[in-house]
Design a protein around this motif. Structure first.
Motif, PDB file in Angstrom:
ATOM      1  N   MET A 150       0.760 -17.170   4.598  1.00 14.27           N
ATOM      2  CA  MET A 150       1.845 -16.117   5.362  1.00 14.27           C
ATOM      3  C   MET A 150       2.126 -16.928   6.447  1.00 14.27           C
ATOM      4  N   GLY A 151       3.157 -16.761   7.058  1.00 10.32           N
ATOM      5  CA  GLY A 151       3.886 -17.469   8.233  1.00 10.32           C
ATOM      6  C   GLY A 151       3.588 -16.670   9.563  1.00 10.32           C
ATOM      7  N   LYS A 152       4.464 -16.813  10.508  1.00 13.90           N
ATOM      8  CA  LYS A 152       4.010 -16.076  11.843  1.00 13.90           C
ATOM      9  C   LYS A 152       5.449 -15.953  12.396  1.00 13.90           C
ATOM     10  N   LEU A 153       5.397 -14.993  13.259  1.00 12.71           N
ATOM     11  CA  LEU A 153       6.721 -14.524  14.114  1.00 12.71           C
ATOM     12  C   LEU A 153       6.380 -14.948  15.532  1.00 12.71           C
ATOM     13  N   TYR A 154       7.328 -15.820  16.158  1.00 12.65           N
ATOM     14  CA  TYR A 154       7.046 -16.026  17.689  1.00 12.65           C
ATOM     15  C   TYR A 154       7.948 -15.469  18.412  1.00 12.65           C
ATOM     16  N   ILE A 155       7.876 -14.748  19.512  1.00 13.18           N
ATOM     17  CA  ILE A 155       8.693 -14.219  20.489  1.00 13.18           C
ATOM     18  C   ILE A 155       8.896 -15.280  21.626  1.00 13.18           C
ATOM     19  N   VAL A 156      10.108 -15.945  21.791  1.00 12.20           N
ATOM     20  CA  VAL A 156      10.167 -16.974  22.474  1.00 12.20           C
ATOM     21  C   VAL A 156      11.203 -16.646  23.826  1.00 12.20           C
ATOM     22  N   PRO A 157      10.735 -16.505  24.788  1.00  8.32           N
ATOM     23  CA  PRO A 157      11.545 -16.295  26.071  1.00  8.32           C
ATOM     24  C   PRO A 157      12.558 -17.688  26.245  1.00  8.32           C
ATOM     25  N   THR A 158      13.512 -17.222  26.845  1.00  5.57           N
ATOM     26  CA  THR A 158      14.610 -18.618  26.811  1.00  5.57           C
ATOM     27  C   THR A 158      15.207 -18.543  28.375  1.00  5.57           C
ATOM     28  N   PRO A 159      15.615 -19.632  29.207  1.00  6.20           N
ATOM     29  CA  PRO A 159      16.007 -19.611  30.378  1.00  6.20           C
ATOM     30  C   PRO A 159      17.045 -18.257  30.667  1.00  6.20           C
ATOM     31  N   ILE A 160      17.117 -17.706  31.903  1.00  5.79           N
ATOM     32  CA  ILE A 160      17.940 -16.774  32.387  1.00  5.79           C
ATOM     33  C   ILE A 160      19.361 -17.486  33.019  1.00  5.79           C
ATOM     34  N   GLU A 167      13.878  -6.564   8.584  1.00  6.06           N
ATOM     35  CA  GLU A 167      13.426  -6.713   7.176  1.00  6.06           C
ATOM     36  C   GLU A 167      13.490  -7.966   6.617  1.00  6.06           C
ATOM     37  N   ASP A 168      14.498  -8.657   7.100  1.00  3.44           N
ATOM     38  CA  ASP A 168      14.726 -10.035   7.093  1.00  3.44           C
ATOM     39  C   ASP A 168      13.490 -11.043   7.427  1.00  3.44           C
ATOM     40  N   ILE A 169      13.120 -10.829   8.782  1.00  2.00           N
ATOM     41  CA  ILE A 169      12.305 -11.479   9.326  1.00  2.00           C
ATOM     42  C   ILE A 169      10.867 -11.314   8.623  1.00  2.00           C
ATOM     43  N   ILE A 170      10.443 -10.253   8.372  1.00  2.00           N
ATOM     44  CA  ILE A 170       9.430  -9.777   7.618  1.00  2.00           C
ATOM     45  C   ILE A 170       9.347 -10.815   6.324  1.00  2.00           C
ATOM     46  N   GLN A 171      10.484 -10.467   5.512  1.00  2.00           N
ATOM     47  CA  GLN A 171      10.367 -11.189   4.304  1.00  2.00           C
ATOM     48  C   GLN A 171      10.245 -12.747   4.479  1.00  2.00           C
ATOM     49  N   HIS A 172      10.838 -13.151   5.417  1.00  2.00           N
ATOM     50  CA  HIS A 172      10.555 -14.914   5.744  1.00  2.00           C
ATOM     51  C   HIS A 172       9.245 -15.258   5.992  1.00  2.00           C
ATOM     52  N   VAL A 173       8.822 -14.495   6.890  1.00  2.00           N
ATOM     53  CA  VAL A 173       7.324 -14.524   7.196  1.00  2.00           C
ATOM     54  C   VAL A 173       6.338 -14.342   5.941  1.00  2.00           C
ATOM     55  N   LEU A 174       6.509 -13.214   5.203  1.00  2.00           N
ATOM     56  CA  LEU A 174       5.752 -13.042   4.083  1.00  2.00           C
ATOM     57  C   LEU A 174       5.914 -14.317   3.057  1.00  2.00           C
ATOM     58  N   PRO A 210       1.048 -11.805  11.713  1.00  2.00           N
ATOM     59  CA  PRO A 210       0.698 -12.197  13.084  1.00  2.00           C
ATOM     60  C   PRO A 210       2.182 -12.230  13.842  1.00  2.00           C
ATOM     61  N   VAL A 211       1.930 -12.068  15.162  1.00  2.00           N
ATOM     62  CA  VAL A 211       3.036 -12.110  15.922  1.00  2.00           C
ATOM     63  C   VAL A 211       2.507 -13.014  17.292  1.00  2.00           C
ATOM     64  N   GLU A 212       3.227 -13.813  17.647  1.00  2.00           N
ATOM     65  CA  GLU A 212       2.711 -14.621  18.997  1.00  2.00           C
ATOM     66  C   GLU A 212       3.726 -14.313  20.122  1.00  2.00           C
ATOM     67  N   GLY A 265       6.001 -17.286   3.939  1.00  2.00           N
ATOM     68  CA  GLY A 265       5.252 -18.475   4.575  1.00  2.00           C
ATOM     69  C   GLY A 265       5.835 -19.249   5.608  1.00  2.00           C
ATOM     70  N   GLU A 266       7.220 -18.813   5.928  1.00  3.46           N
ATOM     71  CA  GLU A 266       7.893 -19.439   6.913  1.00  3.46           C
ATOM     72  C   GLU A 266       7.476 -18.982   8.480  1.00  3.46           C
ATOM     73  N   THR A 267       7.626 -19.813   9.155  1.00  2.00           N
ATOM     74  CA  THR A 267       7.429 -19.548  10.514  1.00  2.00           C
ATOM     75  C   THR A 267       8.946 -19.253  11.361  1.00  2.00           C
TER      76      THR A 267
END
Length: 270
Positions: A1-11, A65-72, A105-107, A74-76
């Motif tokens: 299984m992959g993982k999702l990262y929540i990534v802040p970017t500059p404001i 749903e697309d994100i979930i499929q990517h993670v399932l 997993p969500v980081e 095996g993609e990050t």
């Protein structure tokens, strides 16, 4: 299984991106983005080449749903918004909630978000911060919400606002809260400006361009002045005699104390 990262970017200032955020963006398999054009400009600045897929409020259900499929598979995956942290007045909550429900997993990376530096810049107390994001659009709902905040939330209260509505919103706040308000425009950018709004005349100085953050000082210490010491002692004695909070507020009103001030004094004495 992959993982999702929540990534802040500059404001605003690109130098505010973290080393960890850059490392994640360089190494994930795909990036879902609120606005792919903005994200592409960010990635190009750091020489990062990645596949970008749109994720915004209008397609959030399907894109989640697309994100979930990517993670399932095996993609990050990295999720970014236009600026700041996804899910904070930006899309992202739906996919995080869905992934929590099915234990994927969500980081979440720490990083830029506008309201914290705005409160610090205001100089208002930071012991209690109440973040509201954008106010309700309907007039009655907005006014009721502001009245509720004034009477019940004793903190530094933070709002986001669009440039075309900033002056109207400040006029409304002047009708509800005690000034001054801190208004931060274009935080971390070249034209960052801090205004203090005391009254209607203060509005003429505000340039109606860019991103705005409003900070209202509704902390309890603001409502309790030195001259209130005798009233506080009086409240204490009434409580010792068994009077309820509601009765004490009525008594103070009978002596000419405004209801909001009476309420704040009674709460402060708890």
């Amino acid at each position: 299984m992959g993982k999702l990262y929540i990534v802040p970017t500059p404001i605003g200032n690109l130098g505010d991106i973290t080393l960890r955020a850059l490392d994640v963006l360089k190494n994930v398999d795909v990036i879902f983005s609120e606005d792919t054009r903005n994200t592409l400009a960010l990635l190009n600045n750091f020489n990062i080449k990645k596949k970008l897929i749109s994720y915004h409020k209008d397609n959030e259900l399907k894109a989640s749903e697309d994100i979930i499929q990517h993670v399932l598979s095996g993609e990050t995956v990295a999720l970014v918004s236009d600026a700041g942290t996804p899910c904070i007045s930006d899309p992202g909550n739906i996919v995080v909630r869905k992934m929590n429900e099915i234990r994927i997993p969500v980081e979440v990376l720490p990083g830029a978000t506008a309201f914290v530096p705005a409160v610090v810049r205001s100089g208002f107390p930071t012991e209690r911060i109440y973040f509201c994001g954008f106010l309700p659009s309907k007039n009655k709902e907005r006014r009721d919400f502001l009245n509720y905040l004034r009477d019940n939330v004793f903190a530094s209260i933070v709002f986001y606002e669009a440039p075309h509505r900033i002056k109207d919103t400040l006029r409304e706040l002047l009708l509800v809260f005690e000034s001054p308000f801190a208004v931060v425009r274009e935080l971390s950018k070249v034209y960052e400006t801090l205004y203090f709004v005391e009254d209607e005349s203060s509005l003429k100085d505000i340039v109606e361009k860019g991103e705005f953050i409003i900070v209202v000082n509704n902390n309890i210490v603001k409502h309790v002045e030195k001259k209130d010491a005798e009233l506080l002692d009086f409240i204490f004695k009434l409580k010792e005699e068994g009077f309820s909070k509601q009765d004490i507020i009525k008594i103070l009103k009978a002596f000419g104390v405004k209801r909001n001030r009476a309420y704040n004094l009674v709460i402060e004495r708890d």
